[in-house]
Every structure is written in C-alpha cells, then in structure tokens.
Design an enzyme around this catalytic site. Structure first.
Site, mmCIF file in Angstrom:
data_model
loop_
_atom_site.group_PDB
_atom_site.id
_atom_site.type_symbol
_atom_site.label_atom_id
_atom_site.label_comp_id
_atom_site.label_asym_id
_atom_site.label_seq_id
_atom_site.Cartn_x
_atom_site.Cartn_y
_atom_site.Cartn_z
ATOM 1 N N SER A 1 0.797 -1.239 0.000
ATOM 2 C CA SER A 1 0.000 0.000 0.000
ATOM 3 C C SER A 1 0.825 1.283 0.000
ATOM 4 O O SER A 1 0.272 2.361 -0.203
ATOM 5 C CB SER A 1 -0.945 0.017 1.193
ATOM 6 O OG SER A 1 -1.998 -0.881 0.960
ATOM 7 N N LYS B 1 0.306 3.400 -3.035
ATOM 8 C CA LYS B 1 -0.969 4.067 -3.354
ATOM 9 C C LYS B 1 -0.880 5.591 -3.547
ATOM 10 O O LYS B 1 -1.387 6.107 -4.551
ATOM 11 C CB LYS B 1 -2.009 3.726 -2.286
ATOM 12 C CG LYS B 1 -2.455 2.256 -2.310
ATOM 13 C CD LYS B 1 -3.293 1.940 -1.076
ATOM 14 C CE LYS B 1 -3.821 0.526 -1.053
ATOM 15 N NZ LYS B 1 -4.497 0.205 0.215
ATOM 16 N N TYR C 1 -2.950 -3.164 -10.284
ATOM 17 C CA TYR C 1 -2.881 -2.861 -8.842
ATOM 18 C C TYR C 1 -1.975 -3.864 -8.114
ATOM 19 O O TYR C 1 -1.109 -3.470 -7.329
ATOM 20 C CB TYR C 1 -4.299 -2.863 -8.259
ATOM 21 C CG TYR C 1 -4.325 -2.779 -6.753
ATOM 22 C CD1 TYR C 1 -3.980 -1.602 -6.090
ATOM 23 C CD2 TYR C 1 -4.667 -3.889 -5.983
ATOM 24 C CE1 TYR C 1 -3.979 -1.540 -4.697
ATOM 25 C CE2 TYR C 1 -4.678 -3.832 -4.595
ATOM 26 C CZ TYR C 1 -4.331 -2.655 -3.956
ATOM 27 O OH TYR C 1 -4.324 -2.599 -2.586
ATOM 28 N N VAL D 1 1.448 -3.617 3.956
ATOM 29 C CA VAL D 1 1.389 -4.848 4.750
ATOM 30 C C VAL D 1 2.658 -5.705 4.681
ATOM 31 O O VAL D 1 2.814 -6.630 5.477
ATOM 32 C CB VAL D 1 0.169 -5.736 4.389
ATOM 33 C CG1 VAL D 1 -1.113 -5.136 4.881
ATOM 34 C CG2 VAL D 1 0.121 -6.053 2.905
HETATM 35 N N1 GLN Z 1 -1.795 -5.496 -1.852
HETATM 36 C C1 GLN Z 1 -2.363 -5.359 -0.551
HETATM 37 C C2 GLN Z 1 -3.874 -5.543 -0.576
HETATM 38 O O1 GLN Z 1 -4.509 -5.085 -1.457
HETATM 39 C C3 GLN Z 1 -2.020 -4.006 0.006
HETATM 40 C C4 GLN Z 1 -2.626 -3.757 1.365
HETATM 41 C C5 GLN Z 1 -1.758 -2.935 2.291
HETATM 42 O O2 GLN Z 1 -0.563 -2.847 2.152
HETATM 43 N N2 GLN Z 1 -2.401 -2.403 3.313
HETATM 44 O O3 GLN Z 1 -4.444 -6.148 0.270
#
Ligand code: GLN
Length: 327
Positions: free
Chosen positions: A75, A78, A201, A271
């Site tokens: 994430s 993003k 994504y 994450v």
């Molecule tokens: N690729 C992960 C997801 O979509 C990213 C989530 C994150 O880092 N919070 O669940």
C-alpha cells in the site's frame, strides 16, 4: 543513476546516528505482530529483518539495519500512483472517481462503497487505489505498468522490478479485492477491464524497494517533488502537497487519528512491513520490519516513529518551542 551517500553536514549528525542505533537495538528484540499471511508469499518474510533510513532534503542519507533488503511496496505505492493519475487527469476528474475523506475503516473495507457513497472515500484504501490504478493510461497492461515503474524509478533513482511471486500469490488469493473491483465496475467507477485493473494494482503493490528507497521517496515529497540525490523533478510541488494532505488524513486508515496524535506526520504503510513518513521541507523517514499489527502497520515501525517524533519534535503541528515534554 547510482545512489551516492553524501558527506553529512547536519550539525546533529552524531545525535541522529546515535538515535538510530539506540532505536534499532531497543526494538530489534520486539517480535510482536504477525506477517501478512493473507498473501501467502508475504508469510515467508524473515521476521528478524529490521531497518531504519532517513534522507534529508539535502540528499544526506542515514541508515541502520537491513537497509539493502528488498521488500514489496504494497500500500505504500498508493499515494504515488494517485499522484501519477492526478497529474494526468487533474483534480476535477479525480474527484468524480475517488473522494478525499478518511473512513475510519480498515484498508480493505468494502462496506462504505456499497452502503453510501458508491465512490471510494479516498485513494489510500484498497477500493480507492484499485479505482486509481484503473485510471493509469496505456494501450495494455505492460504499457500501463511501465508508466508506474518509470515513476518509481524517478523516485528512487535506479531501475525497479516486480516480484512476480508476490504478484501471483496476491492475484490467486485476492477474493476481497476482486469483490471490490466488481462493485467499482458496477458503479461505473472502473471503466475498463476489471482483471486488467486488478493485475495493474497487484503489480504496483509488488514493486521491490529497500528502506533507503522508501526514505528517498518520502524525501522527494518533503522536497516539493524534486528527488534530493538525483535532482530529478518527479512531480509538481502542488501534487506533492496534495498527496501529503491525503497521506496525513487517510494514509494510516483506521489508525490515522492515533498516528496524528502520537507522530503528527503524513505517512503511508504497507502490509509487507514498510512505513514511510514525510517531514515537509526537511526529510523523509522509512522503517521496514515485516511483523504487522491488525491494521496492517509494521509494529516495530510504529514504535520507532513514535519515539523519533518525540525526540526530534517532528510533528507538523510543532511550534518549535519546547518548554516541557508531556507524559
Ligand atoms: N496489496 C495489498 C492488498 O490489497 C495491500 C494492502 C496494504 O498494504 N495495506 O491487500
């Protein structure tokens, strides 16, 4: 372009180095949290990995621990992909697709999309980020991914690649993200092919970086969009400012309030265990450690940032006057 670690000219150089050393040894034994095992490949992470890096707007680099170890952006990608879409489409169009309001919900929440808005609340949660990926232009997936890779190459100053194992692992198990993407298509937020948007994504989430790279990305925002080591203008200063606002209000999802209170910096977590924060006009800071809490933030990183913010009075709301340290 290869990175160069410049001679440090900060007056408190020794103090920063000592602080990093102290924080590293203080939190190395901390094994709280768990790996992001909902993406099976991420469960394989070495839980002892731990690194801290700081890059100043003058291009000075401080680092400790496993700062060369690669991990996937997840994430953390993003806000930066949002910046690319923003610079392509402009604010007005972006606002028709993704809002700028925090949710107080988990990063992978689907409920607010169905119940009320029918438009993702913000680009930091998965629904918003998938919508943003669908807005990246290009004739096909390869082309669209290339734009994102070029973007991150500008941010970090060297070539980057996708971890295909992490990509495939997420693609195979992303039932919730697939549900979100289907709802986005139903509400006409995604215009093109759902699977292609999801693949893009997952690929952007699987881009490999190390902790110094993360700090360089953060330092670029701190420096108004100019990468402080290469001097490359990565994005407009207005875009950097807009991204920082979103990171501040939404970057830490349902921990945004606690984070604002205890650290007070625009930030973004992923994450896989990366967490970056920006001290506007001064520096970018990044921490990597793969053990995360239930909200998806690296546990060691949260602890390091809380201590660092306190020692250096980093909050964007700091007056610079310190006549007492609250308990
Ligand atoms: N690729 C992960 C997801 O979509 C990213 C989530 C994150 O880092 N919070 O669940």
């Amino acid at each position: 372009m290869p990175l160069k670690t410049r001679e440090c000219s900060l007056k408190n150089l020794e103090q920063i180095e000592k602080t990093l050393k102290d924080l590293y040894s203080k939190y190395l034994p901390c094994l709280d949290g768990h790996t992001a095992d909902y993406i099976p490949e991420l469960a394989k992470a070495d839980i002892n990995q731990f690194a801290i890096a700081i890059v100043t707007v003058d291009g000075e680099i401080f680092k400790i621990g496993d700062s060369n170890k690669n991990f996937t952006l997840q994430s953390v990608s993003k806000p930066f992909v949002y910046g690319l879409a923003l610079e392509t489409h402009g604010r007005e169009l972006m606002l028709t697709k993704v809002g700028v309001e925090p949710t107080g919900d988990a990063f992978n929440s689907i409920i607010e999309l169905e119940k009320q808005s029918h438009r993702p609340y913000n680009p930091m949660i998965n629904s918003g980020a998938i919508a943003v990926s669908s807005l990246i232009n290009g004739e096909n997936l390869t082309n669209r991914l290339q734009h994102i890779l070029n973007l991150f190459e500008n941010y970090v100053g060297h070539s980057v690649s996708v971890d295909e194992n992490v990509f495939l692992s997420e693609k195979k198990t992303a039932h919730r993200n697939r549900a979100i993407a289907n709802l986005l298509k139903h509400f006409d937020i995604i215009e093109g092919d759902i699977e292609e948007s999801l693949d893009l994504y997952f690929k952007q989430c699987s881009i490999l970086v190390n902790t110094v790279d993360l700090a360089l990305i953060a330092a670029t925002l701190a420096n108004g969009g100019v990468q402080p080591v290469t001097g490359v203008k990565v994005l407009e200063s207005d875009s950097a400012r807009d991204i920082l606002s979103l990171m501040f209000t939404c970057g830490m999802y349902d921990s945004a309030g606690e984070w604002a209170y205890s650290v007070g910096l625009p930030a973004k977590s992923g994450v896989s265990g990366g967490l970056l924060a920006v001290v506007p006009g001064k520096m970018g800071i990044a921490v990597y450690s793969p053990l995360i809490d239930d909200r998806g933030h690296s546990v060691r990183a949260m602890k390091v940032f809380k201590d660092l913010a306190r020692v250096y009075d980093l909050s964007v709301f700091s007056s610079g006057v310190r006549d007492g340290v609250n308990k």
